[in-house]
Write a protein that holds these residues in place. Structure first.
Motif, PDB file in Angstrom:
ATOM      1  N   TRP A   1       0.862  -1.381   0.120  1.00 42.80           N
ATOM      2  CA  TRP A   1      -0.018  -0.168   0.034  1.00 42.80           C
ATOM      3  C   TRP A   1       0.706   1.335   0.241  1.00 42.80           C
ATOM      4  O   TRP A   1       0.721   2.266  -0.686  1.00 42.80           O
ATOM      5  N   CYS A   2       1.806   1.371   0.750  1.00 43.68           N
ATOM      6  CA  CYS A   2       2.800   2.334   0.741  1.00 43.68           C
ATOM      7  C   CYS A   2       3.484   2.456  -0.547  1.00 43.68           C
ATOM      8  O   CYS A   2       3.524   3.656  -1.119  1.00 43.68           O
ATOM      9  N   TRP A   3       4.035   1.626  -1.241  1.00 48.19           N
ATOM     10  CA  TRP A   3       4.481   1.749  -2.559  1.00 48.19           C
ATOM     11  C   TRP A   3       3.460   2.180  -3.631  1.00 48.19           C
ATOM     12  O   TRP A   3       3.494   2.979  -4.408  1.00 48.19           O
ATOM     13  N   TYR A   4       2.219   1.453  -3.487  1.00 51.70           N
ATOM     14  CA  TYR A   4       0.998   2.117  -4.303  1.00 51.70           C
ATOM     15  C   TYR A   4       0.929   3.465  -3.997  1.00 51.70           C
ATOM     16  O   TYR A   4       0.631   4.306  -4.841  1.00 51.70           O
TER      17      TYR A   4
ATOM     18  N   LEU B   1       3.097   5.821  -3.030  1.00 54.15           N
ATOM     19  CA  LEU B   1       4.173   6.624  -3.654  1.00 54.15           C
ATOM     20  C   LEU B   1       4.029   6.588  -5.060  1.00 54.15           C
ATOM     21  O   LEU B   1       4.389   7.604  -5.693  1.00 54.15           O
ATOM     22  N   ILE B   2       3.400   5.467  -5.721  1.00 53.79           N
ATOM     23  CA  ILE B   2       3.272   5.327  -7.256  1.00 53.79           C
ATOM     24  C   ILE B   2       2.371   6.766  -7.638  1.00 53.79           C
ATOM     25  O   ILE B   2       2.417   7.399  -8.660  1.00 53.79           O
ATOM     26  N   LEU B   3       1.327   6.568  -6.785  1.00 49.91           N
ATOM     27  CA  LEU B   3       0.160   7.776  -7.042  1.00 49.91           C
ATOM     28  C   LEU B   3       0.400   8.898  -6.530  1.00 49.91           C
ATOM     29  O   LEU B   3      -0.215  10.050  -6.634  1.00 49.91           O
ATOM     30  N   ASN B   4       1.557   9.180  -5.651  1.00 48.00           N
ATOM     31  CA  ASN B   4       1.824  10.511  -5.325  1.00 48.00           C
ATOM     32  C   ASN B   4       0.654  10.823  -4.433  1.00 48.00           C
ATOM     33  O   ASN B   4       0.361  12.033  -4.346  1.00 48.00           O
ATOM     34  N   GLU B   5       0.214   9.965  -3.373  1.00 46.29           N
ATOM     35  CA  GLU B   5      -1.059  10.237  -2.405  1.00 46.29           C
ATOM     36  C   GLU B   5      -0.286  10.116  -1.136  1.00 46.29           C
ATOM     37  O   GLU B   5      -0.263   8.934  -0.720  1.00 46.29           O
TER      38      GLU B   5
END
Length: 86
Positions: free
Chosen positions: A50-53, A55-59
């Motif tokens: 979820w953290c990685w996700y 970061l990918i979304l910049n959320e």
């Protein structure tokens, strides 16, 4: 702040703090025999993803709430290891 952001932050905070009662119980009782360490390793993997996700979304709300959960998961794994050996 948009309603979707408020909902996302609220959901993240509630999910992140849901583990705190279990951590406090184990710390208070100094017993972890009934706690499954496998569950927390799976939860740790999910929260890291979820953290990685996030970061990918910049959320930032996704990153922050799940990073807190990662810390709680690691703490629970440590106290589980410490108190299950007794």
């Amino acid at each position: 702040m948009e309603i979707k952001t408020i909902i996302g932050i609220s959901a993240g905070v509630l999910t992140a703090v849901s583990i705190l009662p279990q951590i406090l119980k184990v710390l208070r009782e100094k017993k972890a025999q009934a706690v499954s360490p496998l569950m927390f390793f799976v939860l740790l993997a999910g929260n890291l993803l979820w953290c990685w996700y996030g970061l990918i979304l910049n959320e930032l709300p996704i990153v922050v709430t799940n990073a807190f959960s990662v810390g709680c998961d690691i703490l629970m794994i440590v106290v589980n290891y410490k108190y299950s050996k007794r």
